[in-house]
Design an enzyme around this catalytic site. Sequence first.
Site, short mmCIF file in Angstrom:
data_model
loop_
_atom_site.label_atom_id
_atom_site.label_comp_id
_atom_site.label_asym_id
_atom_site.label_seq_id
_atom_site.Cartn_x
_atom_site.Cartn_y
_atom_site.Cartn_z
N SER A 67 27.49 -2.24 43.12
CA SER A 67 28.13 -1.89 44.39
C SER A 67 29.60 -1.48 44.26
O SER A 67 29.91 -0.48 43.63
CB SER A 67 27.95 -3.07 45.34
OG SER A 67 28.36 -2.73 46.61
N ASP A 289 26.31 0.75 50.83
CA ASP A 289 25.92 -0.21 51.86
C ASP A 289 27.11 -0.65 52.70
O ASP A 289 26.99 -1.54 53.54
CB ASP A 289 25.14 -1.43 51.29
CG ASP A 289 25.92 -2.23 50.27
OD1 ASP A 289 27.10 -1.91 50.04
OD2 ASP A 289 25.34 -3.17 49.70
N GLU A 388 30.66 -7.24 58.60
CA GLU A 388 31.81 -7.81 57.90
C GLU A 388 32.95 -6.80 58.03
O GLU A 388 32.70 -5.59 58.14
CB GLU A 388 31.47 -8.03 56.43
CG GLU A 388 30.38 -9.07 56.25
CD GLU A 388 30.07 -9.34 54.77
OE1 GLU A 388 30.23 -10.48 54.36
OE2 GLU A 388 29.68 -8.40 54.05
N SER A 521 35.26 -15.62 45.35
CA SER A 521 34.41 -14.44 45.48
C SER A 521 33.06 -14.73 44.84
O SER A 521 32.97 -15.48 43.86
CB SER A 521 35.07 -13.24 44.79
OG SER A 521 34.10 -12.24 44.55
N GLY A 522 32.03 -14.12 45.37
CA GLY A 522 30.71 -14.24 44.76
C GLY A 522 30.31 -12.96 44.05
O GLY A 522 29.15 -12.81 43.66
C1 G16 Z 1 28.59 -7.93 48.67
C2 G16 Z 1 27.91 -8.60 49.83
C3 G16 Z 1 28.83 -8.62 51.02
C4 G16 Z 1 30.17 -9.27 50.65
C5 G16 Z 1 30.76 -8.58 49.42
C6 G16 Z 1 32.00 -9.27 48.90
O1 G16 Z 1 28.87 -6.60 49.02
O2 G16 Z 1 26.73 -7.91 50.13
O3 G16 Z 1 28.21 -9.33 52.06
O4 G16 Z 1 31.06 -9.15 51.70
O5 G16 Z 1 29.80 -8.60 48.37
O6 G16 Z 1 31.67 -10.57 48.48
P1 G16 Z 1 32.71 -11.51 47.76
O7 G16 Z 1 33.89 -11.59 48.65
O8 G16 Z 1 31.97 -12.80 47.63
O9 G16 Z 1 33.07 -10.87 46.45
P2 G16 Z 1 28.66 -5.39 48.01
O10 G16 Z 1 28.83 -4.21 48.88
O11 G16 Z 1 29.71 -5.51 46.95
O12 G16 Z 1 27.28 -5.58 47.48
#
Ligand code: G16
Length: 555
Positions: A67, A289, A388, A521-522
């Site tokens: 992503s 997305d 978001e 962060s995930g």
């Molecule tokens: C993913 C998730 C989102 C989230 C984003 C950032 O987005 O689908 O819901 O907001 O990660 O997450 P984090 O702050 O935990 O790093 P994407 O578009 O990177 O797949």
Amino acid sequence: MNEEQKSLLLESSSRFLLSQGVKVSYGTAGFREDASILSSTVYRVGILAALRSLKTQSVIGVMITASHNKFSDNGVKIADPNGGMLSQHWEPFADKLANAPSPQQLLQLINEFVEKERIPFDGVRPAEILLGRDTRPSGEALLEAARQGVTSIVGAVASDMGILTTPQLHWMVRARNKGIKASEQDYFEQLTSSFRCLMDLIPTERKVFDGVNDKLVVDGANGVGGAKLRILHNLLNVLDMEVRNSSEDEGVLNDGVGADYVQKEKVAPRGFGSKDAGTRCASLDGDADRLVYFSVPPESNAQIDLVDGDKILSLFAVFIREQLSLLNEKEDIKNCGKARLGIVQTAYANGASTNYLKNLDLEVNLTPTGVKYLHEKAAEFDIGIYFEANGHGTILFSESFIEWLEVRSNMLSSGSKGSEAEKAALRLLAVSKLINQAVGDALSGVLLVEVILKHMGWSIHRWNELYIDLPSRQLKVKVADRTSVVTANAETVVVSPPGLQEAINAETAKYNQGRCFVRPSGTEDVVRVYAEASTQEAADTLANGVAKLVDQFLG
Ligand code: G16
């Protein structure tokens, strides 16, 4: 599992050994790491997807993408039968599977899980998985690893759907499981026909568009979304749209381009500048997305006017609310007044947006970050709008409300002259077809924003004036172990390490309209800091002050 199955798993997993010292975790939206260490993870996700398919007796999706992350990263997202993210109930198994140190331990883990979940291995309906990938060069080999994982379950079938946006793959999984046509062409067909329907339903007096404001320029993050949007644009042939920074152009994926960069840095992406002053611009992320809009001020080096996910949500909410009130005007369909419209945001939502939505008398709910949480909450309503701030979101319609709308709209198409109420029903039905019901989708999002702006007769500036954002700042802090930050209350409070939340409170109290939170962060190896205050300078100082605290407590 029979002996044939066990030996197939042992044999194939010996080709995808976990590298020494590697530990991966299922984050906000699946696994995401440097691409060079991911093949064993993706292979194992292939196995997991096949097991999930057997358990649910449905088609499952596996998308190879990282992503918004940098070019050298890659990752994998899993689409459940309804097209949404993998059930959270299976995440701990995903973690264990991805980190099993040897083929024997992997087999034992699978065996135990299969028994515990009573996964049927009777061969009645073999597992079926749709595979997709974005444009990252590492994607091809990782997709092959996923395929080998899937086919290590006896009888499982993996279909390579090619290069897609993430939401396209999620859409296909949902469509397949609903028994409707599910090719990429069908996806484009559904988007274009519902968009045209909404265009036709624009009130005649609003059909005169201001030529200056008509053009849209889209930044495709140098990724797959730009290329797909060009196809959509050609098929539609009614929008004045230019796509820059597509994967077909030169430029590095997500490098100084894309929705994440534009939203977090609040600057124009590469290829945009003062020549675009006043034009309506949009930006997609690497797998399309996420979507944000912006306009570039005439003075060079000035910050852009950002129209983020919160404002997209607000625009959608205003439009949906208008349609619902048109429906309510007709006495015999008053029942529709019972349609529950719900809004879902995260702690990142700008405080001004939440106030605006509450002032519209809408029910606003807060969940932790991650579409898996927002989607689940939004699905509780007849119409649930979730977004978001980073531009990830969609509008969910309940099956029963769609059925009700279908009855309404059939009455109209069978010859009765459309009342305002019936046109509103037709519009809502078209929105439910245009906007992706599986997951946030920047392509369908762009089309819906464009047609609503035309419906309202609004420029991007008028839209941006719905409310004035409170100044905010987001920062990333590199720490030794981000998992030592544990949060509660939809990530608004830190519960560990002890003392950090008290220190954040003391810092935040110094600022007028101050609000600040931190969370791990995930998707990246960082702790994120979000701060809001009455001036930009104050938001910046607050964010920097709290970033220092994070460093002190965890550095
Ligand atoms: C993913 C998730 C989102 C989230 C984003 C950032 O987005 O689908 O819901 O907001 O990660 O997450 P984090 O702050 O935990 O790093 P994407 O578009 O990177 O797949």
